[in-house]
Design an enzyme around this catalytic site. Structure first.
Site, PDB file in Angstrom:
ATOM      1  N   CYS A 186     -10.989 -17.147   3.411  1.00 20.78           N
ATOM      2  CA  CYS A 186     -11.681 -18.216   2.681  1.00 20.78           C
ATOM      3  C   CYS A 186     -11.032 -18.538   1.350  1.00 20.78           C
ATOM      4  O   CYS A 186     -11.515 -19.388   0.616  1.00 20.78           O
ATOM      5  CB  CYS A 186     -13.142 -17.836   2.510  1.00 20.78           C
ATOM      6  SG  CYS A 186     -13.869 -17.452   4.110  1.00 20.78           S
ATOM      7  N   HIS A 327     -17.649 -20.019  -5.858  1.00 25.85           N
ATOM      8  CA  HIS A 327     -17.448 -19.780  -4.428  1.00 25.85           C
ATOM      9  C   HIS A 327     -18.803 -19.635  -3.738  1.00 25.85           C
ATOM     10  O   HIS A 327     -18.969 -20.055  -2.596  1.00 25.85           O
ATOM     11  CB  HIS A 327     -16.623 -18.503  -4.240  1.00 25.85           C
ATOM     12  CG  HIS A 327     -16.342 -18.158  -2.819  1.00 25.85           C
ATOM     13  ND1 HIS A 327     -15.514 -18.917  -2.023  1.00 25.85           N
ATOM     14  CD2 HIS A 327     -16.800 -17.151  -2.021  1.00 25.85           C
ATOM     15  CE1 HIS A 327     -15.458 -18.378  -0.805  1.00 25.85           C
ATOM     16  NE2 HIS A 327     -16.237 -17.322  -0.777  1.00 25.85           N
ATOM     17  N   GLU A 338     -20.655 -12.698  -7.977  1.00 21.92           N
ATOM     18  CA  GLU A 338     -19.917 -13.766  -8.651  1.00 21.92           C
ATOM     19  C   GLU A 338     -20.628 -14.191  -9.932  1.00 21.92           C
ATOM     20  O   GLU A 338     -19.993 -14.457 -10.954  1.00 21.92           O
ATOM     21  CB  GLU A 338     -19.739 -14.976  -7.723  1.00 21.92           C
ATOM     22  CG  GLU A 338     -18.878 -16.066  -8.368  1.00 21.92           C
ATOM     23  CD  GLU A 338     -18.621 -17.250  -7.458  1.00 21.92           C
ATOM     24  OE1 GLU A 338     -19.272 -17.355  -6.399  1.00 21.92           O
ATOM     25  OE2 GLU A 338     -17.767 -18.089  -7.829  1.00 21.92           O
ATOM     26  N   LYS A 364     -21.656 -25.644  -1.706  1.00 25.34           N
ATOM     27  CA  LYS A 364     -21.833 -25.222  -0.313  1.00 25.34           C
ATOM     28  C   LYS A 364     -23.234 -25.537   0.213  1.00 25.34           C
ATOM     29  O   LYS A 364     -23.454 -25.543   1.418  1.00 25.34           O
ATOM     30  CB  LYS A 364     -21.529 -23.729  -0.178  1.00 25.34           C
ATOM     31  CG  LYS A 364     -20.034 -23.437  -0.317  1.00 25.34           C
ATOM     32  CD  LYS A 364     -19.706 -21.994   0.027  1.00 25.34           C
ATOM     33  CE  LYS A 364     -18.202 -21.748   0.048  1.00 25.34           C
ATOM     34  NZ  LYS A 364     -17.599 -21.630  -1.297  1.00 25.34           N
ATOM     35  N   HIS A 369     -19.885 -23.663   4.322  1.00 26.64           N
ATOM     36  CA  HIS A 369     -18.690 -22.912   3.944  1.00 26.64           C
ATOM     37  C   HIS A 369     -17.538 -23.344   4.842  1.00 26.64           C
ATOM     38  O   HIS A 369     -17.503 -23.018   6.025  1.00 26.64           O
ATOM     39  CB  HIS A 369     -18.972 -21.417   4.082  1.00 26.64           C
ATOM     40  CG  HIS A 369     -17.880 -20.548   3.531  1.00 26.64           C
ATOM     41  ND1 HIS A 369     -16.712 -21.062   3.001  1.00 26.64           N
ATOM     42  CD2 HIS A 369     -17.791 -19.200   3.411  1.00 26.64           C
ATOM     43  CE1 HIS A 369     -15.954 -20.056   2.596  1.00 26.64           C
ATOM     44  NE2 HIS A 369     -16.584 -18.916   2.832  1.00 26.64           N
ATOM     45  N   PHE A 431     -12.510 -12.591   2.796  1.00 30.52           N
ATOM     46  CA  PHE A 431     -12.519 -11.294   3.466  1.00 30.52           C
ATOM     47  C   PHE A 431     -11.133 -10.671   3.293  1.00 30.52           C
ATOM     48  O   PHE A 431     -10.117 -11.379   3.287  1.00 30.52           O
ATOM     49  CB  PHE A 431     -12.795 -11.464   4.967  1.00 30.52           C
ATOM     50  CG  PHE A 431     -14.265 -11.653   5.303  1.00 30.52           C
ATOM     51  CD1 PHE A 431     -15.242 -11.747   4.327  1.00 30.52           C
ATOM     52  CD2 PHE A 431     -14.656 -11.740   6.630  1.00 30.52           C
ATOM     53  CE1 PHE A 431     -16.585 -11.921   4.661  1.00 30.52           C
ATOM     54  CE2 PHE A 431     -15.992 -11.913   6.973  1.00 30.52           C
ATOM     55  CZ  PHE A 431     -16.956 -12.010   5.990  1.00 30.52           C
TER      56      PHE A 431
HETATM   57  C1  LIG Z   1     -13.395 -11.157  -4.076  1.00 26.45           C
HETATM   58  O1  LIG Z   1     -13.104 -11.154  -2.705  1.00 26.45           O
HETATM   59  C2  LIG Z   1     -14.015 -10.500  -1.886  1.00 26.45           C
HETATM   60  C3  LIG Z   1     -13.449 -10.401  -0.508  1.00 26.45           C
HETATM   61  O2  LIG Z   1     -14.012  -9.405   0.227  1.00 26.45           O
HETATM   62  C4  LIG Z   1     -15.262 -11.313  -1.895  1.00 26.45           C
HETATM   63  O3  LIG Z   1     -16.159 -10.902  -0.887  1.00 26.45           O
HETATM   64  C5  LIG Z   1     -15.835 -11.144  -3.242  1.00 26.45           C
HETATM   65  O4  LIG Z   1     -16.926 -12.019  -3.343  1.00 26.45           O
HETATM   66  C6  LIG Z   1     -14.857 -11.393  -4.374  1.00 26.45           C
HETATM   67  N1  LIG Z   1     -15.175 -10.536  -5.472  1.00 26.45           N
HETATM   68  C7  LIG Z   1     -16.206 -10.565  -6.266  1.00 26.45           C
HETATM   69  C8  LIG Z   1     -17.222 -11.648  -6.284  1.00 26.45           C
HETATM   70  O5  LIG Z   1     -16.300  -9.680  -7.071  1.00 26.45           O
END
Ligand SMILES: *[C@@H]1O[C@H](CO)[C@@H](O)[C@H](O)[C@H]1NC(C)=O
Ligand SMILES: *[C@@H]1O[C@H](CO)[C@@H](O)[C@H](O)[C@H]1NC(C)=O
Ligand SMILES: *[C@@H]1O[C@H](CO)[C@@H](O)[C@H](O)[C@H]1NC(C)=O
Ligand SMILES: *[C@@H]1O[C@H](CO)[C@@H](O)[C@H](O)[C@H]1NC(C)=O
Length: 444
Positions: A186, A327, A338, A364, A369, A431
């Site tokens: 993503c 995101h 986040e 979103k 997404h 991911f």
């Molecule tokens: C960074 O990337 C990961 C991927 O597993 C994501 O799930 C995650 O939301 C991100 N990191 C955060 C928000 O700390």
């Protein structure tokens, strides 16, 4: 010192096709592209999640997708169709969406059919996808199992390859510069823009078409994400309420499809041809969580490092960031991590005094997404926020929370807000623990 600006935008989204204006206006008006998809495939009825954000079918003039309006017709039924045949046979749907978005972006930039051979030598493409054509993998596996190797189409491999969207676009427009593709789940779209901007900064190219495309809504992908407990299953009969980033009742993301492509251009080149400049791509930050396959660390440390790196790269203090396109996919843990990360960047040194002054939204709620296309489509929304001084809304945000005391920023609930935006950040996480952040600023 070379600088990179945005001079063209193109997107195919669940809110519309042909012209970013339609998607943007519907987004600002609070429309939602998430629908029930039972009619697509009878197997969907067996799944816990039966909704998705789908590109509408229809004519271009009505904002719908009709491949015949975008793709070259075939040259008849012959062996040559392998290399010279109809575009819809040669190209999987994610490549078709990318071709269309690229054509729009070039037209928007005034470059469509209007470039010299020298310009084409220095023009490149960087367009990826997260998953690619699951439909082709699935159908070909079934065909092979039943009929053996002679039933496998010679077009199987060319349709499958993730970098083929970029490849087709270089062939169609004669671009002979970098021909590249990112595939980082993503984060694909954001990495594509960031990497492409570096090609321009390092003089590998003057113009780059950059972005991502995704079209993998299929009972199998839905099954996989359902088994991973990632998708919202609470709103099969009320799809427009399903994607609710930052809301205390959020319960998973909604899969979407579409594509976005931007024209990135070296500043002097853009000025010399009198191009319209939307914004400057000023900063790009990347990081890894080194934590878990699918879950973020609770404090959002990876996200925080990506944002700080983008701001450092841009030479911009956090307090100048008037808008953050998050995101936030509408999952309990992801949105919380986040939110913590954004607050620690925006409230620390060089930031603002209180959380209420931090302006964040997640689009979103409206488009779901878009996986490999999310990063670029959300970058386009951030670019337009900077250009037009308006913040797109977070749909379905009734009660920010879980826990409510942590969610005390301005999340632009339900309705767009007008305000000056000099600088915007957009985050993408994937991911595998891969995080990226892009920083756009008004060109001055
Ligand atoms: C960074 O990337 C990961 C991927 O597993 C994501 O799930 C995650 O939301 C991100 N990191 C955060 C928000 O700390
Ligand atoms: C083609 O490019 C020229 C100069 O770069 C520009 O003036 C003109 O408007 C462009 N034409 C189209 C149709 O976009
Ligand atoms: C896969 O098979 C289904 C069912 O026959 C069909 O509707 C779909 O168009 C096929 N997809 C591709 C990419 O061939
Ligand atoms: C967020 O928006 C509010 C209200 O328009 C504004 O006062 C504030 O300065 C903005 N925050 C930043 C960091 O620009």
């Amino acid at each position: 010192m070379r600088r990179v600006v945005v001079t063209g935008l193109g997107a195919i989204t669940p809110l519309g096709v042909a012209g970013i204006r339609r998607t943007w206006q519907r987004l600002l008006a609070g429309h939602c592209g998430i629908v029930n998809i039972l009619d697509r495939d009878e197997r969907i009825a067996q799944l816990p999640c039966r909704i998705a954000a789908v590109v509408p079918m229809g004519k271009k003039v009505d904002g719908g997708w009709d491949p015949s309006e975008w793709l070259a017709p075939g040259v008849g039924f012959s062996i040559s169709r392998i290399i010279g045949g109809a575009d819809d046979r040669r190209m999987a749907l994610f490549s078709q969406y990318a071709i269309a978005a690229a054509e729009e972006a070039l037209g928007d930039a005034g470059l469509l059919g209007n470039m010299s051979e020298e310009q084409k030598d220095m023009a490149g493409v960087c367009i990826g996808s997260g998953i690619g054509s699951l439909d082709d993998v699935y159908n070909t596996s079934v065909t092979y199992e039943k009929g053996g190797y002679k039933k496998v189409s010679p077009l199987f491999v060319p349709r499958l390859l993730i970098n083929m969207a970029a490849g087709h676009i270089t062939m169609k427009h004669g671009f002979r510069g970098p021909n590249h593709a990112a595939s980082t789940a993503c984060t694909t779209g954001a990495h594509a823009l960031g990497d492409a901007s570096r090609f321009i900064l390092h003089s590998d190219a003057t113009i780059m078409l950059a972005g991502g495309s995704e079209s993998c809504i299929h009972p199998l992908s839905l099954s996989g994400f359902c088994r991973a407990k990632s998708l919202c299953t609470a709103h099969n009969s009320t799809p427009h309420l399903s994607s609710r980033p930052f809301d205390s009742l959020r319960s998973g993301f909604v899969m979407g499809e579409g594509a976005g492509v931007v024209v990135l251009e070296e500043l002097k080149h853009a000025k010399a041809r009198g191009a319209r400049i939307y914004a400057e791509l000023k900063g790009y930050g990347l990081s890894g969580d080194a934590h878990h396959m699918t879950a973020p660390p609770e404090d959002g440390a990876g996200a925080e490092r990506a944002m700080r790196a983008a701001l450092r790269n841009a030479g911009v203090e956090p307090r100048r960031v008037g808008y953050i396109n998050a995101h936030a996919t509408s999952t309990v843990l992801g949105d919380r991590a986040e939110n913590r990360a954004i607050k620690s960047v925006m409230l620390g040194q060089g930031g603002v005094e209180r959380a209420g002054l931090v302006n964040i939204s997640s689009t979103k709620g409206a488009v779901g997404h878009l996986l490999g296309a999310a990063g670029v489509v959300e970058a386009i929304f951030s670019i337009l926020a900077v250009k037009e001084n308006v913040l797109p809304p977070t749909l379905n945000l009734d009660h920010p929370g879980d826990p409510p005391e942590e969610f005390d920023c301005n999340y632009v609930p339900k309705a767009a807000q007008e305000k000056d935006v000099d600088v915007a950040l957009t985050n993408s996480f994937g991911f595998g623990g891969t995080n990226a952040s892009l920083c756009f600023a008004k060109y001055e």
